[in-house]
Design an enzyme around this catalytic site. Sequence first.
Site, PDB file in Angstrom:
ATOM      1  CG  ASP A   1      -6.378  -3.611  -3.445  1.00  0.00           C
ATOM      2  OD1 ASP A   1      -7.048  -2.603  -3.160  1.00  0.00           O
ATOM      3  OD2 ASP A   1      -5.251  -3.838  -2.977  1.00  0.00           O
TER       4      ASP A   1
ATOM      5  CG  HIS B   1      -5.619  -2.423   0.315  1.00  0.00           C
ATOM      6  ND1 HIS B   1      -4.822  -2.347  -0.815  1.00  0.00           N
ATOM      7  CD2 HIS B   1      -5.085  -1.538   1.196  1.00  0.00           C
ATOM      8  CE1 HIS B   1      -3.860  -1.466  -0.618  1.00  0.00           C
ATOM      9  NE2 HIS B   1      -3.984  -0.966   0.593  1.00  0.00           N
TER      10      HIS B   1
ATOM     11  CB  SER C   1      -0.944  -0.043   1.206  1.00  0.00           C
ATOM     12  OG  SER C   1      -1.931   0.946   1.123  1.00  0.00           O
TER      13      SER C   1
END
Length: 397
Positions: A284, A335, A221
């Site tokens: 995602d 995610h 991320s």
Amino acid sequence: MVPSTRSTLRRNIASLASMWREIQGSNDWYGLVEPLNPLLREEIIRYVELVDACYKAFDLDSSSKRFLNCKHGKASMFREVGMASSGYEITKYIYAAPGISMPAQQDDAGQSRWIGYVAVSADDETKRIGRRDILVSFRGTVTSTEWLANLMSSLTPARFDPTNQQPEVKVESGFLSLYTSNDSTCRFGQGSCREQLLKEVTRLINQYKGEELSVTLAGHSMGSSLAILFGYDLTELGLNRVHPSCEIPVTVYSFGGPRVGNSRFKQRCDDLGLKVLRVVNTCDFITKLPGMIMNDGMRVIGGRYELPWSDSCYTHVGVELSLDFFKLENPRCVHNLETYLGLLKCCSMAESVKKNEEPGFIQKAKEMVARNYEAVHVMPWQDAARQVGDLVQSLGF
């Protein structure tokens, strides 16, 4: 949790030492991504676990004296998170400051926080993988100020090289802020995230000069964005070129990473030889953002004519490895790094199914990832902060 793959790794990647350059992307992973090469898959899993260690070790207890720091010392961290046989030795912890102001009631307002670590492969691991690997591992968004910093969804020149600032090379301002901001009050790490990284990685390159070296940057991320920024910075400054005839390969393993910069940034990364493997779950949506509208598809017409606003379009860097073996029923999971780990471990199961047509594979895979997710043991507010932060960032407000 899915059982550790460490013993499997040692059995299955005995040939890594002979082809580590290809696995690190020397040929842009040609022929290794589709279908996914088993050797590459195991290496990706290894780096996922090294990133996941950051989440397991991060202290979010505001009453703790190690709040926003790592719970453990460098010498014991891998052992404390269940990775005693990682094969790496941590040399430095890295801290980052959001570079924004927050209301005083926010527990993490204005503070630097532990963002990851620098490590180097030990002698036995170096022999097994074929080179001395300098690793930088970054966690993703967790605290409120981190995701607020990510709201700064605008492109700004990176200007890392003082002798050639290239104003057309632009990156997302929130990620740049985390990378370059300095909190002078931090009692754990001095200097910006950028300054800490450049100093430590340069030191290790000099320490092991003369050995076969690689620099691997891995993150999830927000952490994948920092990994790409540092990879660009390191190669732009030429710090991986210790000798004209000896260029140290720099590779980024990005997990669930958003776009970081514009098309000029992508082109510059390509020109510098920075290798980026983007591992994405197709469910995602964070991997498709920022730049819901102004993205790769808006730069050219008919694949030939570049539009005048192309410098304002976000563009992904590197080669994509897409994971989509089933549709997840729980949208919270798409995610999460543990989901990525579960999907990767399902790859070998999927290959078995193709050959043997094993019944019930999809259900087994779903159950495995569900168990993986439930085993994360994050507090509800922490999980919410991470997910909401990524959501708001991705919408580009």
